[in-house]
Design an enzyme around this catalytic site. Structure first.
Site, PDB file in Angstrom:
ATOM      1  N   TYR A 111       6.797   7.592   4.919  1.00  0.00           N
ATOM      2  CA  TYR A 111       6.054   6.508   4.283  1.00  0.00           C
ATOM      3  C   TYR A 111       5.085   7.062   3.274  1.00  0.00           C
ATOM      4  O   TYR A 111       4.422   8.066   3.539  1.00  0.00           O
ATOM      5  CB  TYR A 111       5.307   5.751   5.394  1.00  0.00           C
ATOM      6  CG  TYR A 111       4.349   4.705   4.946  1.00  0.00           C
ATOM      7  CD1 TYR A 111       4.804   3.469   4.522  1.00  0.00           C
ATOM      8  CD2 TYR A 111       2.982   4.937   4.990  1.00  0.00           C
ATOM      9  CE1 TYR A 111       3.912   2.482   4.132  1.00  0.00           C
ATOM     10  CE2 TYR A 111       2.090   3.964   4.614  1.00  0.00           C
ATOM     11  CZ  TYR A 111       2.567   2.735   4.185  1.00  0.00           C
ATOM     12  OH  TYR A 111       1.673   1.768   3.805  1.00  0.00           O
ATOM     13  N   SER A 118       2.296  -8.537   8.841  1.00  0.00           N
ATOM     14  CA  SER A 118       1.778  -7.669   7.793  1.00  0.00           C
ATOM     15  C   SER A 118       2.975  -6.861   7.311  1.00  0.00           C
ATOM     16  O   SER A 118       3.163  -5.707   7.695  1.00  0.00           O
ATOM     17  CB  SER A 118       0.664  -6.750   8.321  1.00  0.00           C
ATOM     18  OG  SER A 118       0.222  -5.871   7.301  1.00  0.00           O
ATOM     19  N   ASP A 166       0.807  -1.218   0.000  1.00  0.00           N
ATOM     20  CA  ASP A 166       0.000   0.000   0.000  1.00  0.00           C
ATOM     21  C   ASP A 166       0.839   1.267   0.000  1.00  0.00           C
ATOM     22  O   ASP A 166       0.368   2.338   0.385  1.00  0.00           O
ATOM     23  CB  ASP A 166      -0.929  -0.006   1.211  1.00  0.00           C
ATOM     24  CG  ASP A 166      -0.155  -0.099   2.530  1.00  0.00           C
ATOM     25  OD1 ASP A 166       0.854  -0.821   2.571  1.00  0.00           O
ATOM     26  OD2 ASP A 166      -0.577   0.531   3.522  1.00  0.00           O
ATOM     27  N   LYS A 193      -2.013  -3.945  14.060  1.00  0.00           N
ATOM     28  CA  LYS A 193      -0.710  -3.956  13.384  1.00  0.00           C
ATOM     29  C   LYS A 193       0.284  -3.180  14.239  1.00  0.00           C
ATOM     30  O   LYS A 193       0.625  -2.036  13.948  1.00  0.00           O
ATOM     31  CB  LYS A 193      -0.815  -3.364  11.979  1.00  0.00           C
ATOM     32  CG  LYS A 193       0.466  -3.536  11.157  1.00  0.00           C
ATOM     33  CD  LYS A 193       0.280  -3.164   9.695  1.00  0.00           C
ATOM     34  CE  LYS A 193       1.604  -3.319   8.940  1.00  0.00           C
ATOM     35  NZ  LYS A 193       1.470  -3.062   7.492  1.00  0.00           N
ATOM     36  N   ARG A 251       4.530   1.010 -11.947  1.00  0.00           N
ATOM     37  CA  ARG A 251       3.891   0.615 -10.689  1.00  0.00           C
ATOM     38  C   ARG A 251       2.934  -0.563 -10.931  1.00  0.00           C
ATOM     39  O   ARG A 251       2.876  -1.507 -10.142  1.00  0.00           O
ATOM     40  CB  ARG A 251       3.148   1.805 -10.066  1.00  0.00           C
ATOM     41  CG  ARG A 251       4.048   2.956  -9.644  1.00  0.00           C
ATOM     42  CD  ARG A 251       3.320   3.969  -8.766  1.00  0.00           C
ATOM     43  NE  ARG A 251       2.197   4.605  -9.435  1.00  0.00           N
ATOM     44  CZ  ARG A 251       2.269   5.740 -10.128  1.00  0.00           C
ATOM     45  NH1 ARG A 251       3.446   6.358 -10.264  1.00  0.00           N
ATOM     46  NH2 ARG A 251       1.189   6.266 -10.682  1.00  0.00           N
ATOM     47  N   GLU A 282      -3.260   0.547  13.556  1.00  0.00           N
ATOM     48  CA  GLU A 282      -1.797   0.589  13.474  1.00  0.00           C
ATOM     49  C   GLU A 282      -1.216   1.875  14.054  1.00  0.00           C
ATOM     50  O   GLU A 282      -1.011   2.849  13.339  1.00  0.00           O
ATOM     51  CB  GLU A 282      -1.327   0.435  12.023  1.00  0.00           C
ATOM     52  CG  GLU A 282       0.188   0.436  11.882  1.00  0.00           C
ATOM     53  CD  GLU A 282       0.660   0.372  10.434  1.00  0.00           C
ATOM     54  OE1 GLU A 282       1.883   0.446  10.219  1.00  0.00           O
ATOM     55  OE2 GLU A 282      -0.181   0.253   9.522  1.00  0.00           O
ATOM     56  N   GLU A 307       2.093   2.962  14.992  1.00  0.00           N
ATOM     57  CA  GLU A 307       3.488   2.510  14.925  1.00  0.00           C
ATOM     58  C   GLU A 307       4.368   3.320  15.857  1.00  0.00           C
ATOM     59  O   GLU A 307       4.361   4.554  15.825  1.00  0.00           O
ATOM     60  CB  GLU A 307       4.021   2.624  13.495  1.00  0.00           C
ATOM     61  CG  GLU A 307       5.474   2.186  13.370  1.00  0.00           C
ATOM     62  CD  GLU A 307       6.008   2.249  11.947  1.00  0.00           C
ATOM     63  OE1 GLU A 307       7.230   2.031  11.770  1.00  0.00           O
ATOM     64  OE2 GLU A 307       5.229   2.529  11.020  1.00  0.00           O
ATOM     65  N   SER A 366       7.067  -4.749  10.130  1.00  0.00           N
ATOM     66  CA  SER A 366       8.494  -5.057  10.251  1.00  0.00           C
ATOM     67  C   SER A 366       9.318  -3.823  10.621  1.00  0.00           C
ATOM     68  O   SER A 366      10.379  -3.949  11.240  1.00  0.00           O
ATOM     69  CB  SER A 366       9.024  -5.671   8.953  1.00  0.00           C
ATOM     70  OG  SER A 366       8.754  -4.834   7.844  1.00  0.00           O
ATOM     71  N   GLY A 367       8.871  -2.643  10.213  1.00  0.00           N
ATOM     72  CA  GLY A 367       9.459  -1.393  10.692  1.00  0.00           C
ATOM     73  C   GLY A 367      10.926  -1.184  10.407  1.00  0.00           C
ATOM     74  O   GLY A 367      11.637  -0.591  11.210  1.00  0.00           O
ATOM     75  N   LYS A 409      -6.782  -0.138   6.321  1.00  0.00           N
ATOM     76  CA  LYS A 409      -5.572   0.090   7.108  1.00  0.00           C
ATOM     77  C   LYS A 409      -5.377   1.595   7.312  1.00  0.00           C
ATOM     78  O   LYS A 409      -5.526   2.392   6.387  1.00  0.00           O
ATOM     79  CB  LYS A 409      -4.370  -0.522   6.377  1.00  0.00           C
ATOM     80  CG  LYS A 409      -3.012  -0.277   7.038  1.00  0.00           C
ATOM     81  CD  LYS A 409      -2.297   0.866   6.346  1.00  0.00           C
ATOM     82  CE  LYS A 409      -0.904   1.090   6.875  1.00  0.00           C
ATOM     83  NZ  LYS A 409       0.101   0.326   6.202  1.00  0.00           N
TER      84      LYS A 409
END
Length: 393
Positions: free
Chosen positions: A393, A331, A68, A262, A90, A220, A222, A304-305, A180
């Site tokens: 991001y 994820s 995403d 997440k 893409r 999520e 984070e 996973s970050g 999300k």
């Protein structure tokens, strides 16, 4: 609790987290007895479907493929292999990922960017149909990204609530069944009480709107890896953050059985002098989850970050060495895609090899979800960390 017809509760069950009883007595109505007030309809008419969708995504040995990335971020990935950030490139890359034969054995859901949700393969087949054939649930990123949070310690908040209901309804029509929303907190910035509350409230409002339109919300918040803090500090912040999140989820009448989480794994800051083992990360992460996350939540799908492909898989494997109250899975974006991009290089003749690379990583994480992964035979590329300080991001 998980019934589409949940509109009213009787007086004996009128208590709700963070709220007063819904049985109210007024002087003007004392002769007719206490007045019963109806709760708002929760999740509209989608409650049963939400539970089924969440259960399907949280199925044994499977996790989520996150593709995403915004067009700008996807462009950075393509630039790393010498490709221009054009829609055709893409589309070609996402077609490679979403048409991988056998992907559904290890992947239960895929988060798409809006462009991808409406795209088709070069042969005219909708991407959502490619996923359905593999029994993979299509998902959609619905937030509008991070912007500066006024009054905070140089922190951010996530925008996108305006118009979310109508957008979500359209995404549902297009085939999406989960959503999300990513927001972040930064330990080097505090995090401030304002940033934590803004993150928690925004996630709760998004989750409620998503459920009302048939989409299972992935929640999520984070905790960024940036910083030199200890794992104990991360645990402290994570416990506080998730307590706020669940308080506001309850305030917004979100059905816990119809969400997925997440979270970040509980790790030291990326610049901390001591590296934590998978066992230490697993212990601290599961401690936080057991203290803060109700067992009603069906799935914990970790991000996973910026960890290496192997690190993310080892840490997940360590968390699945004993039974958990929830499906503990993955994820991942970069931790599933990094080797794929390097193998593909934008060349049609490399598509099959790149898809095999995706299956290798997906299978490794499937085994980790089952607690059966071994790092024996992993490539040197899989061991390379992907943390970028100040990553956007």
């Amino acid at each position: 609790m998980a019934s589409a017809g949940l509109v009213k509760l009787n007086a004996s069950s009128s208590q709700w987290i963070g709220q007063k009883s819904f049985t109210q007595s007024h002087e003007s109505s004392s002769r007719s007895g206490p007045r019963r007030v109806a709760l708002p309809i929760r999740a509209g008419g989608y409650a049963n479907e939400l539970l089924q969708t969440a259960k399907s995504i949280a199925s044994p040995g499977r996790g989520i493929l996150a593709i995403d990335e915004s067009n700008a971020t996807c462009g950075k990935r393509l630039a790393s292999i010498g490709l221009d950030n054009a829609e055709s490139n893409r589309q070609a890359y996402r077609q490679l990922l979403l048409t991988t034969p056998g992907l559904g054995e290890y992947i239960s859901g895929s988060i798409l960017f809006e462009e991808t949700l409406y795209q088709s393969t070069t042969d005219g087949k909708k991407f959502v149909d490619c996923l359905r054939e593999e029994k993979i649930v299509p998902g959609i990123k619905v937030d509008k990204g991070l912007v500066p949070l006024p009054g905070s310690n140089n922190e951010s908040w996530c925008q996108g609530l305006d118009g979310l209901a109508s957008r979500s309804a359209e995404y549902y029509k297009q085939g999406a069944r989960f959503a999300k929303w990513r927001t972040v907190v930064s330990i080097p910035c505090g995090p401030s009480a304002l940033a934590v509350k803004e993150a928690a409230w925004g996630l709760a409002r998004y989750a409620s709107i998503s459920q009302d339109n048939g989409l299972v919300p992935i929640v999520e918040p984070e905790i960024l890896l940036d910083g030199d803090h200890s794992i104990e500090r991360t645990l402290e912040v994570a416990e506080h953050l998730w307590s706020e999140v669940f308080f506001y989820l309850a305030q917004n009448n979100v059905i816990f059985e119809g969400i997925l989480l997440k979270p970040s794994m509980v790790t030291p800051g990326a610049e901390h002098k001591e590296k934590a083992s998978p066992e230490t990360i697993a212990k601290n992460t599961l401690t936080m989850l057991k203290r803060r996350v109700p067992p009603a939540v069906p799935g914990i799908m970790f991000l996973s970050g910026g960890q290496s492909e192997m690190e993310a898989t080892l840490n997940l494997n360590a968390m699945n060495q004993s039974p958990n109250p929830w499906h503990v899975s993955f994820s991942y974006a970069r931790a599933l895609q990094n080797s794929v991009l390097k193998t593909w290089q934008g060349r049609p003749e490399n598509i099959e090899a790149a898809q095999k690379s995706l299956l290798v990583r997906a299978k490794a994480n499937s085994l980790a979800q089952l607690g059966r992964y071994s790092a024996a035979g992993e490539s040197e590329d899989a061991k390379k960390g992907m943390f970028v300080k100040g990553y956007t991001y």
